[in-house]
Design a protein around this motif. Structure first.
Motif, PDB file in Angstrom:
ATOM      1  N   GLY A  82       1.215  -1.193   0.103  1.00 56.60           N
ATOM      2  CA  GLY A  82      -0.110  -0.396  -0.064  1.00 56.60           C
ATOM      3  C   GLY A  82       0.922   1.317   0.330  1.00 56.60           C
ATOM      4  O   GLY A  82       0.072   1.872  -0.110  1.00 56.60           O
ATOM      5  N   VAL A  83       2.388   1.278   0.095  1.00 52.67           N
ATOM      6  CA  VAL A  83       3.319   2.634  -0.027  1.00 52.67           C
ATOM      7  C   VAL A  83       3.762   2.652  -0.979  1.00 52.67           C
ATOM      8  O   VAL A  83       4.773   1.652  -1.544  1.00 52.67           O
ATOM      9  CB  VAL A  83       3.694   2.040   1.082  1.00 52.67           C
ATOM     10  N   VAL A  84       3.566   3.576  -1.706  1.00 51.33           N
ATOM     11  CA  VAL A  84       4.932   3.800  -2.849  1.00 51.33           C
ATOM     12  C   VAL A  84       5.503   5.203  -2.354  1.00 51.33           C
ATOM     13  O   VAL A  84       5.292   6.574  -1.945  1.00 51.33           O
ATOM     14  CB  VAL A  84       3.837   5.104  -4.134  1.00 51.33           C
ATOM     15  N   VAL A  85       6.591   4.977  -2.538  1.00 48.71           N
ATOM     16  CA  VAL A  85       7.624   6.103  -2.992  1.00 48.71           C
ATOM     17  C   VAL A  85       8.113   6.547  -4.150  1.00 48.71           C
ATOM     18  O   VAL A  85       8.460   5.552  -4.820  1.00 48.71           O
ATOM     19  CB  VAL A  85       8.981   5.180  -2.026  1.00 48.71           C
ATOM     20  N   THR A  86       7.889   7.925  -4.636  1.00 47.24           N
ATOM     21  CA  THR A  86       8.665   8.074  -5.514  1.00 47.24           C
ATOM     22  C   THR A  86       8.409   9.490  -6.195  1.00 47.24           C
ATOM     23  O   THR A  86       8.134  10.229  -5.414  1.00 47.24           O
ATOM     24  CB  THR A  86       7.100   7.447  -6.725  1.00 47.24           C
ATOM     25  N   GLU A  87       9.600   9.984  -7.021  1.00 44.03           N
ATOM     26  CA  GLU A  87      10.097  10.509  -7.608  1.00 44.03           C
ATOM     27  C   GLU A  87       8.961  11.254  -8.442  1.00 44.03           C
ATOM     28  O   GLU A  87       9.156  12.951  -8.553  1.00 44.03           O
ATOM     29  CB  GLU A  87      11.427  11.398  -8.569  1.00 44.03           C
ATOM     30  N   ASP A  88       8.236  10.853  -9.133  1.00 42.33           N
ATOM     31  CA  ASP A  88       7.520  11.086 -10.250  1.00 42.33           C
ATOM     32  C   ASP A  88       5.821  11.440  -9.298  1.00 42.33           C
ATOM     33  O   ASP A  88       4.764  10.566  -8.951  1.00 42.33           O
ATOM     34  CB  ASP A  88       6.972   9.563 -11.110  1.00 42.33           C
ATOM     35  N   ARG A  89       5.245  13.102  -9.336  1.00 37.17           N
ATOM     36  CA  ARG A  89       4.350  13.726  -8.585  1.00 37.17           C
ATOM     37  C   ARG A  89       2.811  12.214  -9.395  1.00 37.17           C
ATOM     38  O   ARG A  89       1.533  12.158  -8.952  1.00 37.17           O
ATOM     39  CB  ARG A  89       3.753  14.538  -9.007  1.00 37.17           C
ATOM     40  N   ASP A  90       3.016  12.332 -10.958  1.00 40.33           N
ATOM     41  CA  ASP A  90       1.794  12.029 -11.438  1.00 40.33           C
ATOM     42  C   ASP A  90       1.392  10.202 -10.622  1.00 40.33           C
ATOM     43  O   ASP A  90       0.573  10.229 -10.500  1.00 40.33           O
ATOM     44  CB  ASP A  90       2.138  11.846 -12.617  1.00 40.33           C
ATOM     45  N   GLU A  91       2.589   9.710 -10.313  1.00 35.71           N
ATOM     46  CA  GLU A  91       2.655   8.310 -10.595  1.00 35.71           C
ATOM     47  C   GLU A  91       2.354   8.316  -8.822  1.00 35.71           C
ATOM     48  O   GLU A  91       1.478   7.545  -7.983  1.00 35.71           O
ATOM     49  CB  GLU A  91       4.161   7.443 -10.202  1.00 35.71           C
ATOM     50  N   ALA A  92       3.093   9.524  -7.496  1.00 37.20           N
ATOM     51  CA  ALA A  92       2.300   9.286  -6.591  1.00 37.20           C
ATOM     52  C   ALA A  92       0.869   9.664  -6.752  1.00 37.20           C
ATOM     53  O   ALA A  92      -0.477   9.254  -5.607  1.00 37.20           O
ATOM     54  CB  ALA A  92       2.842  10.556  -5.791  1.00 37.20           C
ATOM     55  N   LEU A  93       0.309  10.772  -7.462  1.00 39.75           N
ATOM     56  CA  LEU A  93      -1.251  10.791  -7.733  1.00 39.75           C
ATOM     57  C   LEU A  93      -2.223  10.065  -7.861  1.00 39.75           C
ATOM     58  O   LEU A  93      -3.594   9.969  -7.185  1.00 39.75           O
ATOM     59  CB  LEU A  93      -1.958  11.739  -8.603  1.00 39.75           C
ATOM     60  N   SER A  94      -2.213   9.190  -9.000  1.00 36.00           N
ATOM     61  CA  SER A  94      -1.904   8.142  -9.327  1.00 36.00           C
ATOM     62  C   SER A  94      -2.624   6.861  -8.324  1.00 36.00           C
ATOM     63  O   SER A  94      -3.536   6.475  -8.210  1.00 36.00           O
ATOM     64  CB  SER A  94      -1.774   7.015 -10.889  1.00 36.00           C
TER      65      SER A  94
END
Length: 293
Positions: A82-94
């Protein structure tokens, strides 16, 4: 964790059977990240700054407030995925959008990113007393070189020769005991194992998450080093007698576990692949093959 959150320990206790595992109310420490944040705030337990969001507009504001790398956590149970760690704001929003799509009452927790090495510490509790096990370190990324998506853990080792000598004492004093005390104060004592996922950041110790049960892959390396009787400790925790137990005894040996996962994990996996070499591995001294799922 799903049976605990659903109240299996309550049902077993009501039947008159001593049970090692928190009540449904206490298991909310894992079942809801927002609840865990609230308990930590009240108990003054150091953790990442966070915003609890119930719509995408709030998510966007929280992401912009913290900046990258973005940390997005599903508030509910997600089986370690259930956790996403990313530099990509769109991926975080998705990811946040998928979490919120679960329907009424769904929420996501947006956190500041915690730097520094991660450490896992399991603590046994009978609702009042806390007995820490040996610390371990696990690795979450699916691929070599800390690449790929976050998983439930791809391997772990114990002991940690690089960790501060007073690490366990600090975690008990600043994290585990205050949390157990706060749960008791609320009338929902936590009896079972409290997993403390921690980061040793440049600003000191911080809690990443709590779990309400033993978890892979750290359990394998920690329990492999335990020379005391695990059964006696669990029964003492289930019957309120942890304070009467002698100190735990630990092997000086190191233990390492490596997860060999199905192709595609943690996404859609390819089922039916044959597992080979088990007998050859088991024939090596000190080697055990453990099957999951």
């Amino acid at each position: 964790e799903a049976p605990l959150v659903a109240g299996v320990a309550d049902a077993v206790r009501e039947a008159g059977v001593p049970c090692f595992g928190p009540s449904a109310a206490a298991a909310a420490l894992e079942g809801s990240k927002a609840f865990a944040k609230e308990v930590m705030a009240t108990a003054e337990v150091p953790t990442a700054m966070a915003h609890v969001c119930t719509d995408l507009a709030q998510v966007g504001e929280a992401l912009d407030a913290f900046g990258p790398p973005y940390v997005v956590k599903d508030d509910g149970l997600a089986a370690g995925k259930g956790v996403v760690v990313t530099e990509d704001r769109d991926e975080a929003l998705s990811h946040a959008e998928r979490c919120l799509a679960r329907g009424a009452g769904a929420a996501v927790v947006i956190e500041e990113f915690l730097d520094g090495p991660e450490i896992s510490l399991f603590c046994l509790s009978d609702g009042r007393t806390v007995v820490p096990l040996a610390p371990a370190q696990d690795f979450k990324r699916a691929l070599d070189g800390d690449e790929g998506p976050n998983t439930g853990g791809m391997g772990a080792y114990s002991p940690l020769p690089w960790a501060p000598e007073d690490l366990v004492e600090e975690v008990v004093a600043r994290v585990a005991q205050p949390t157990i005390d706060e749960m008791f104060r609320r009338g929902t004592p936590f009896a079972g194992v409290l997993y403390c996922g921690l980061a040793l950041t440049s600003r000191g110790l911080r809690v990443i998450e709590f779990n309400a049960r033993f978890g892979d892959p750290e359990t394998q390396v920690v329990l492999a080093r335990l020379d005391s009787s695990l059964c006696e400790e669990l029964l003492a925790a289930a019957t309120g007698r942890l304070d009467q137990q002698p100190p735990l005894r630990w092997s000086e040996d190191a233990a390492v576990t490596v997860v060999i996962a199905a192709h595609g994990y943690p996404g859609a996996v390819r089922a039916g692949d044959e597992i080979e070499g088990v007998a050859a591995a088991e024939a090596l001294p000190g080697v055990h093959v453990l099957h999951a799922g």
